[in-house]
Design a protein around this motif. Structure first.
Motif, short mmCIF file in Angstrom:
data_model
loop_
_atom_site.label_atom_id
_atom_site.label_comp_id
_atom_site.label_asym_id
_atom_site.label_seq_id
_atom_site.Cartn_x
_atom_site.Cartn_y
_atom_site.Cartn_z
N THR A 45 0.82 -1.20 0.00
CA THR A 45 0.00 0.00 0.00
C THR A 45 0.85 1.26 0.00
O THR A 45 0.33 2.35 0.08
N GLY A 46 2.15 1.09 -0.03
CA GLY A 46 3.03 2.25 0.07
C GLY A 46 2.84 2.90 1.42
O GLY A 46 2.93 4.11 1.59
N ASP A 47 2.62 2.08 2.40
CA ASP A 47 2.23 2.52 3.71
C ASP A 47 3.37 3.24 4.43
O ASP A 47 4.42 2.67 4.69
N ALA A 48 3.15 4.50 4.73
CA ALA A 48 4.22 5.32 5.27
C ALA A 48 4.76 4.79 6.60
O ALA A 48 5.95 4.88 6.87
N SER A 49 3.89 4.21 7.41
CA SER A 49 4.32 3.80 8.74
C SER A 49 5.33 2.66 8.65
O SER A 49 6.03 2.39 9.60
N GLN B 106 7.72 2.57 6.47
CA GLN B 106 8.98 2.99 5.90
C GLN B 106 10.04 3.01 6.98
O GLN B 106 9.74 3.15 8.16
N HIS C 52 3.74 -5.33 14.11
CA HIS C 52 3.10 -4.42 13.18
C HIS C 52 3.71 -4.52 11.79
O HIS C 52 4.94 -4.47 11.64
N GLY C 53 2.86 -4.66 10.79
CA GLY C 53 3.33 -4.59 9.41
C GLY C 53 4.11 -5.78 8.90
O GLY C 53 4.63 -5.74 7.80
N VAL C 54 4.16 -6.87 9.71
CA VAL C 54 4.93 -8.03 9.26
C VAL C 54 4.48 -8.51 7.87
O VAL C 54 5.30 -8.81 7.02
N TRP C 55 3.17 -8.52 7.66
CA TRP C 55 2.66 -9.02 6.37
C TRP C 55 2.61 -7.93 5.30
O TRP C 55 2.16 -8.19 4.18
N PHE C 56 3.05 -6.71 5.64
CA PHE C 56 3.13 -5.66 4.61
C PHE C 56 4.55 -5.53 4.08
O PHE C 56 4.76 -5.03 3.00
#
Ligand SMILES: Cc1cc2nc3c(=O)[nH]c(=O)nc-3n(C[C@H](O)[C@H](O)[C@H](O)COP(=O)(O)OP(=O)(O)OC[C@H]3O[C@@H](n4cnc5c(N)ncnc54)[C@H](O)[C@@H]3O)c2cc1C
Ligand code: SF4
Ligand code: SF4
Lengths: 432, 530
Positions: B11-15, B17, B80-84
């Motif tokens: 998602t290009g998720d800023a968090s 980065q 958090h965000g492991v699957w992103f």
């Protein structure tokens, strides 16, 4: 072969189906408008936070249903015709049943706030809400701030979800302290501080006045009732509780109140129609419980019970000692027995809190008999079976405090606090 | 090694980065790796300096990255965000890391020349490690020394990262300190120092004391046994210790604590999986199908390794019969009797628990006995053949297939694709033995907490062994699975405090409930008793 139709593929409907299958050979169909397969609603938050993918929230592999001859049908039931036992779907299809189980769960409350149906305003209950959130709050560039309205279990979960993606959150809580209608003061205050430590803008004693939109009809700010302050935001989460999801039943002969009215056998006023889970409302509350119990565990228990009745062993829904659990950001919470936010007549609370401000317990007991009535525990895991036994045996509070280490369920090598708790307890008692 | 922790979120998720610390850490760590790669093409003048810089950069990079990730966070679960993140969800960077690692293993095992290995004086990467190797053992480096050093650095650096991640969890911290210690002392330093003691008149095999048979498949090879015997009392003590660990110490510890005492507190393979591999634990396959494959594969490897070891030992007992008090025939009969007795005991005590599995056990036993008879009749001293294979050939085939391809190339190279414990789950014969024992004769279990499970699935997702923990927890049934390595992560990530790793009485260890605690007591009695 008798055909059992279950509306709703949540924990209550699926538990009923599984147990009916274990006990009998009846034909079983589960209907749902939400998803093809059963998933764990309680795990929705972890999908948004990236801990799991959606498929991980499904407790059974997809072949499970066929193997157990449980038919799944996706569709929205628009109305129930009791006379000829027929369900009507929104797409015009129909389905006949011999026995019907209504297990349609809840929907988020909306209290008629101006702007509550705008784009970017959402509850957090169904899978569709999650998809909505992904759309309106994918990251903190697209969503500069979110406002959450309603300080309950789902509200705090939503706050954790949004903050996991770095989205600033303003959390409006009507009460003077988080969830203090349920939690005793010391606990509630500790959670307030924990919420703030996670950089959430927590606003206590604060109500929502209205939600405002931009030209495109999408939310762009909210107004606070008390101060008139306007807070710019891109997403508003409405988490002010849930209520039974039974609108489609209103036109049938089935008796409803806030939920579908049932007796202790989970039967409605219409023969062969039953209701379980979040959507069922007892005519009279059982013990200290509420007439509508919207938690996972009670849904499961009602499913287990009703399967017996449907398979010829008619029994009452007779839940044992109350228990529940939740997690507030990093702090786990468990409760066994009854601890109300304020001690009732002839009750007293003993409260202990660790200096690190992430662990505490509250024990409730009867001041006349010293009987142990219940415990809330934060940041320390405790054993369900031990407390269940102590409650059944009506142990007194001294016994419980002295044997607390027997109930400890923390992982190995964790620090133990029982001695400290006991010392504090003894000291309090001498003073009192 | 796997310092490539970049992120290409869907998602290009800023968090998700990377923050400044993470970026600098990644750059420094990769810089260290680039230095090592560079050494392949050009020999450095000051080897001590450049090797130090490279190793410090790799370690420092990992630590800085970890600091960026965890240092200003409150204690708690950090998924958090492991699957992103593409590295940890089989995305682009996951594949890049997997392919690079696999390539590294292929070169390491089969083309060490490319790394600069040369009996007349090392060059390249291996040459770069010469000074360190000479300092420790007095000998020039080999590709295994290079590998061992990088392996130890990875366990230490990622170990610290893991401890940081689980700063609230003493169980995780202690067992990580333990694997870090065993890797550094027992696998890395002590064997090198032992090599120093060797001379023309006295020589001990390099010896990692904790590396037992059958994980160490050459533990009882002729040359090793000879060396031990020739080294006098010390050698004999090592040999006896080796045999004792397999037959006495290990069964005892597994009885008391489950196989975790080895797999996640001591073992080097486990150590790497738990530290460098931690970011990949969620990638293990949880399906019932994968479980079936697992059971066939791991037990076949176990049978294979027993046959292979027996064949190798019986071969040298055969042609060197005057050297050992044990003859080949006595040995074969002994093995058959031992296994027969073992099987009879299991059958007698555990018929109930085994049910269908007993059949597979019987098949395995049968295969071994037939193989033993085969070894006896068909392996004349002339050509040492078992059926058509030579024992030594069988050994090197095992070494190639299991020792190199499975444990190295697939086991570690595929971390970012199949999860961090594929080898431990599917291929390790040691885990096979410990697992059988854990299932049948051990006090270890994961207790479930009454009716508290909400079926969320965190436990199953983060179980590196692919155990569907939830399927037990939601039935209120304790988890007693052969493959569980007792890493404790399922218990850590459970948001409702449902799981606890425990050693307790054998009675009622596996009992499940149809109706969970919390419901009508009469109904529970009715259903669960019947
Ligand atoms: C975010 C969140 C977190 C939660 N966390 C916890 C927790 O930690 N612990 C706990 O105890 N409880 C928790 N709960 C509450 C718990 O999830 C519910 O009590 C439980 O899921 C209710 O189960 P149910 O089977 O009654 O209904 P549901 O799970 O709501 O299932 C009902 C299903 O019926 C479908 N349906 C409804 N009407 C129709 C129709 N007309 N036609 C076709 N299908 C229809 C719905 O779409 C839905 O799929 C949580 C709830 C939420 C939303
Ligand atoms: S079951 Fe739990 S303790 Fe065992 S291997 Fe899986 S995650 Fe680790
Ligand atoms: S993590 Fe805990 S609550 Fe979730 S499924 Fe596993 S045991 Fe149940």
């Amino acid at each position: 072969m008798e055909h059992i139709v279950i509306i709703g593929n949540g924990i209550s409907g699926v538990t009923a189906a599984r147990h009916i299958r274990k006990l009998s050979d009846k034909k079983i169909t589960i209907v749902s408008a939400e998803t093809d397969y059963f998933f764990s609603r309680t795990a929705l938050m972890y999908v948004y936070m990236g801990h799991m993918k959606f498929e991980h929230t499904q407790p059974y592999e997809n072949w499970f249903w066929k193997k157990n001859r449980i038919e799944l049908k996706k569709g929205y039931v628009q109305s129930i015709e009791n006379k000829n036992k027929t369900l009507h779907f929104s797409d015009g299809e129909t389905l006949n049943y011999d026995k019907l189980i209504i297990a349609t769960g809840s929907k988020p409350n909306k209290f008629g706030w101006p702007g509550q149906d705008l784009e970017g305003v959402m509850g957090m209950y169904h899978k569709q809400d999650l998809e909505n959130l992904e759309k309106y709050a994918p990251n903190n560039k697209f969503c500069k701030r979110a406002v959450i309205v309603g300080g309950g279990l789902i509200g705090i979960e939503l706050a954790e979800m949004l903050s996991s993606r770095g989205i600033p959150v303003t959390f409006l809580v009507r009460e003077t302290s988080f969830w203090n209608g349920v939690l005793p003061e010391g606990e509630s205050q500790m959670i307030n501080r924990h919420i703030k430590n996670h950089h959430i803008d927590l606003r206590l004693s604060t109500n929502l006045k209205e939600i405002k939109a931009d030209e495109a009809g999408k939310v762009n700010s909210i107004i606070i009732q008390e101060t008139g302050e306007e807070i710019a935001c891109d997403v508003v989460g409405l988490t002010a509780g849930v209520s039974p999801n039974i609108d489609f039943i209103k036109d049938s002969e089935i008796e409803i109140g806030r939920g579908v009215k049932v007796n202790r056998y989970l039967e409605t006023n219409i023969p062969d129609v039953y209701a379980i889970g979040d959507c069922a409302e007892q005519h009279e509350a059982i013990g200290q419980r509420r007439p509508i119990e919207a938690v996972w565990y009670t849904g499961r228990m009602m499913g287990e019970t009703l399967a017996q009745t449907i398979c010829g062993n008619r029994i009452q829904y007779k839940p044992g000692h109350w228990f529940n659990s939740a997690k507030f950001f990093d702090i786990e919470y468990q409760t066994y027995g009854w601890v109300f936010s304020k001690p009732r007549e002839n009750e007293a609370h003993f409260h202990w809190k660790h200096t690190d401000d992430t662990k505490c317990i509250t024990v409730c007991y009867d001041t006349k008999t010293n009987e142990f009535l219940g415990i809330n525990t934060f940041g320390i895991r405790m054993r369900h079976d031990v407390f269940d036994k102590w409650l059944t045996e009506k142990r007194n509070v001294d016994f419980v405090m002295q044997n607390l280490s027997k109930a400890n369920f923390d992982p190995e090598f964790y620090k133990h606090y029982e001695q400290d708790i006991l010392n504090t307890f003894n000291k309090n008692f001498i003073i009192a | 090694m796997a310092t490539i922790q970049r992120n290409m979120s869907l998602t290009g998720d800023a968090s998700n980065q990377l923050n400044a610390f993470q970026k600098i850490g990644t750059a420094i760590g990769l810089g260290g790796i680039v230095l090592l790669i560079f050494s392949l093409f050009k020999d450095f003048q000051d080897k001590v300096l450049w090797l130090s810089i490279a190793l410090i950069a790799i370690t420092g990079g990992i630590l800085l990255f970890a600091k960026g990730l965890y240092s200003n966070k409150l204690e708690g679960i950090k998924n958090h965000g492991v699957w992103f993140k593409s590295i940890s969800s089989r995305g682009f960077w996951g594949w890049v890391a997997g392919i690079s690692l696999t390539g590294f293993y292929v070169i390491l095992y089969f083309y060490e020349g490319l790394l600069g290995a040369n009996p007349n004086g090392n060059t390249g990467l291996i040459g770069l490690f010469d000074p360190l190797s000479k300092f420790l053992s007095g000998n020039p480096a080999s590709q295994w020394f290079v590998y061992g050093t990088l392996y130890t650095v990875a366990i230490l650096a990622f170990g610290i990262k893991f401890i940081w991640k689980y700063k609230h969890n003493r169980y995780e911290q202690l067992r990580t300190v333990s694997v870090m210690f065993f890797q550094t002392a027992f696998a890395f330093i002590i064997p090198e120092l032992m090599a120093r003691l060797n001379s023309d008149t006295f020589s001990l095999p390099y010896n990692d004391l904790k590396n037992m048979w059958p994980l160490n498949y050459y533990a009882f090879d002729g040359w090793r046994v000879d060396q031990f015997i020739n080294a006098g009392n010390i050698g004999l003590a090592f040999l006896i210790f080796g045999i004792l660990t397999v037959f006495v110490i290990s069964p005892f510890l597994t009885y008391k604590y489950g196989k975790r005492w080895y797999c996640s507190w001591v073992c080097g393979c486990g150590g790497l999986a738990e530290t460098a591999g931690d970011s990949f634990r969620q990638l293990s396959d949880k399906s019932v199908f994968a479980w079936k494959v697992e059971r066939w594969v791991i037990h076949s490897v176990l049978v294979f390794s027993v046959v292979m070891t027996t064949a190798v030992i019986s071969t040298y007992l055969g042609y060197d019969s005057e050297k050992y008090w044990l003859t080949k025939d006595k040995f074969l009969i002994g093995v058959a009797l031992f296994l027969g007795l073992l099987f009879a005991i299991i059958w007698y005590f555990k018929k109930e628990e085994l049910k269908k599995d007993a059949r597979y056990g019987a098949i395995g036993y049968l295969v071994i006995v037939i193989a033993l008879i085969g070894i006896h009749y068909f392996s004349g001293t002339a050509n040492n053949k078992i059926f058509i294979f030579e024992a030594v050939g069988l050994r090197s085939f095992y070494g190639f297939l299991i020792g190199s391809i499975f444990s190295g190339v697939i086991g570690t190279g595929f971390y970012p694709i199949l999860g961090n414990r594929v080898w431990c789950r599917m291929g390790c014969p040691m885990a096979g033995i410990l697992g059988l024992q854990q299932r049948l004769f051990s006090k270890f279990r994961i207790t479930t907490n009454g009716g508290q499970c909400i079926s969320c699935g965190n436990c199953s997702t983060y179980c590196e062994m692919g155990i569907d923990v939830r399927s037990y927890a939601q039935k209120g049934e304790n988890i007693v699975r052969a493959s569980c390595v007792g890493c404790g992560i399922c218990s850590a990530v459970c948001p409702r405090g449902v799981l606890k790793l425990e050693n307790g009485p054998l009675e009622g260890r596996i009992d499940g409930n149809q109706i969970l605690l919390g419901n009508d007591v009469d109904l529970m009695d009715l259903i669960n008793k019947s």
